[in-house]
Write a protein that holds these residues in place. Structure first.
Motif, mmCIF file in Angstrom:
data_model
loop_
_atom_site.group_PDB
_atom_site.id
_atom_site.type_symbol
_atom_site.label_atom_id
_atom_site.label_comp_id
_atom_site.label_asym_id
_atom_site.label_seq_id
_atom_site.Cartn_x
_atom_site.Cartn_y
_atom_site.Cartn_z
ATOM 1 N N ALA A 127 44.974 37.017 42.798
ATOM 2 C CA ALA A 127 44.969 38.324 43.473
ATOM 3 C C ALA A 127 46.359 38.661 44.015
ATOM 4 C CB ALA A 127 43.939 38.338 44.602
ATOM 5 N N LEU A 128 47.035 37.674 44.569
ATOM 6 C CA LEU A 128 48.401 37.883 45.068
ATOM 7 C C LEU A 128 49.333 38.256 43.924
ATOM 8 C CD1 LEU A 128 50.343 37.807 47.477
ATOM 9 C CD2 LEU A 128 50.681 35.377 47.021
ATOM 10 N N PHE A 129 49.204 37.560 42.802
ATOM 11 C CA PHE A 129 49.998 37.876 41.608
ATOM 12 C C PHE A 129 49.746 39.322 41.171
ATOM 13 C CE2 PHE A 129 50.428 38.229 37.006
ATOM 14 C CZ PHE A 129 51.717 37.773 36.812
ATOM 15 N N VAL A 130 48.485 39.728 41.161
ATOM 16 C CA VAL A 130 48.129 41.099 40.766
ATOM 17 C C VAL A 130 48.720 42.107 41.748
ATOM 18 C CG1 VAL A 130 46.189 42.718 40.562
ATOM 19 C CG2 VAL A 130 46.067 40.480 39.456
ATOM 20 N N MET A 131 48.692 41.779 43.027
ATOM 21 C CA MET A 131 49.258 42.702 44.015
ATOM 22 C C MET A 131 50.752 42.889 43.801
ATOM 23 S SD MET A 131 47.038 41.634 47.389
ATOM 24 C CE MET A 131 48.283 42.161 48.515
ATOM 25 N N VAL A 132 51.442 41.827 43.392
ATOM 26 C CA VAL A 132 52.894 41.895 43.213
ATOM 27 C C VAL A 132 53.258 42.543 41.876
ATOM 28 C CG1 VAL A 132 55.000 40.519 42.974
ATOM 29 C CG2 VAL A 132 53.326 39.926 44.728
ATOM 30 N N PHE A 133 52.592 42.147 40.802
ATOM 31 C CA PHE A 133 52.987 42.589 39.462
ATOM 32 C C PHE A 133 51.984 43.520 38.779
ATOM 33 C CE2 PHE A 133 54.902 38.349 40.069
ATOM 34 C CZ PHE A 133 56.235 38.701 39.980
ATOM 35 N N GLY A 134 50.843 43.727 39.396
ATOM 36 C CA GLY A 134 49.753 44.462 38.764
ATOM 37 C C GLY A 134 50.075 45.873 38.322
ATOM 38 N N LEU A 135 50.737 46.638 39.190
ATOM 39 C CA LEU A 135 51.022 48.036 38.837
ATOM 40 C C LEU A 135 51.920 48.125 37.603
ATOM 41 C CD1 LEU A 135 51.430 49.785 42.301
ATOM 42 C CD2 LEU A 135 49.561 50.024 40.665
ATOM 43 N N LYS A 136 52.924 47.267 37.537
ATOM 44 C CA LYS A 136 53.823 47.292 36.376
ATOM 45 C C LYS A 136 53.064 46.959 35.100
ATOM 46 C CE LYS A 136 57.977 46.212 38.942
ATOM 47 N NZ LYS A 136 59.034 45.280 39.246
ATOM 48 N N ILE A 137 52.181 45.975 35.174
ATOM 49 C CA ILE A 137 51.388 45.584 34.003
ATOM 50 C C ILE A 137 50.439 46.705 33.602
ATOM 51 C CG2 ILE A 137 49.626 43.966 33.174
ATOM 52 C CD1 ILE A 137 50.979 41.861 35.053
ATOM 53 N N ILE A 138 49.790 47.305 34.586
ATOM 54 C CA ILE A 138 48.862 48.401 34.310
ATOM 55 C C ILE A 138 49.595 49.578 33.685
ATOM 56 C CG2 ILE A 138 47.359 50.135 35.390
ATOM 57 C CD1 ILE A 138 46.632 47.847 37.434
#
Length: 185
Positions: free
Chosen positions: A20-31
């Motif tokens: 979840a922390l990884f998604v919070m940091v990099f999630g928007l860029k991946i999405i």
């Protein structure tokens, strides 16, 4: 044996929260990288009736209206919220993948419909109506929709756990039990 199982449960919770922390940091860029091109192309194709003219990878013209597709059009925050809700809710991996995939599909379809409604509103009723409807979607309906999608998913997949709260409660119980066991030794 029970102690090992409980440590395993805590480890699984830890792994989910690191993800979840990884998604919070990099999630928007991946999405943005994965979903933006799909959203743009499907929006473009779904408006075939209005004969759009593609002028770049992120814009097209419909009836003298140049439409620029910006990253916010992707509704990345909705996807991000869904991912975080899924990761912070204890469930089997297979179930969480199903929840995630159905949730992504529901958000994606709703976003394409939202974009099409906005563009048709612009074409048929002008920029003032477009701005009004856009603000309504952006400020109110999008958040309500994600909450309703999550509620729907919890009903369909019979999810009884509450994101973050259920994990916190379980960790607290384990902590209390370990403290009690220490006193008894």
């Amino acid at each position: 044996m029970v102690s090992a199982m409980k440590k395993n449960d805590v480890l699984k919770i830890g792994i989910r929260y690191v993800c979840a922390l990884f998604v919070m940091v990099f999630g928007l860029k991946i999405i943005y990288f994965l979903i933006s091109p799909l959203t743009f192309k499907l929006s473009y194709w779904s408006l075939w009736y209005y004969h759009p003219t593609l002028i770049s990878n992120a814009s097209f013209i419909i009836q003298n209206n140049k439409l620029n597709f910006i990253s916010a059009c992707t509704a990345a925050s909705a996807y991000l919220l869904l991912v975080l809700l899924t990761l912070t809710t204890k469930m089997e991996l297979k179930k969480s993948v199903k929840v995630f995939l159905l949730g992504i599909l529901l958000i994606f379809i709703a976003n394409i419909i939202r974009i099409d409604v906005l563009i048709i509103t612009l074409i048929e009723f002008g920029s003032k109506a477009f701005e009004t409807i856009h603000l309504l979607f952006w400020k109110i309906l999008s958040s309500i929709y994600v909450v309703l999608v999550w509620i729907f998913l919890t009903k369909i997949f019979k999810i009884e756990k509450i994101p973050i709260y259920s994990d916190s409660k379980e960790i607290y119980k384990l902590y209390k039990r370990s403290q009690k066991n220490r006193k008894n030794k």
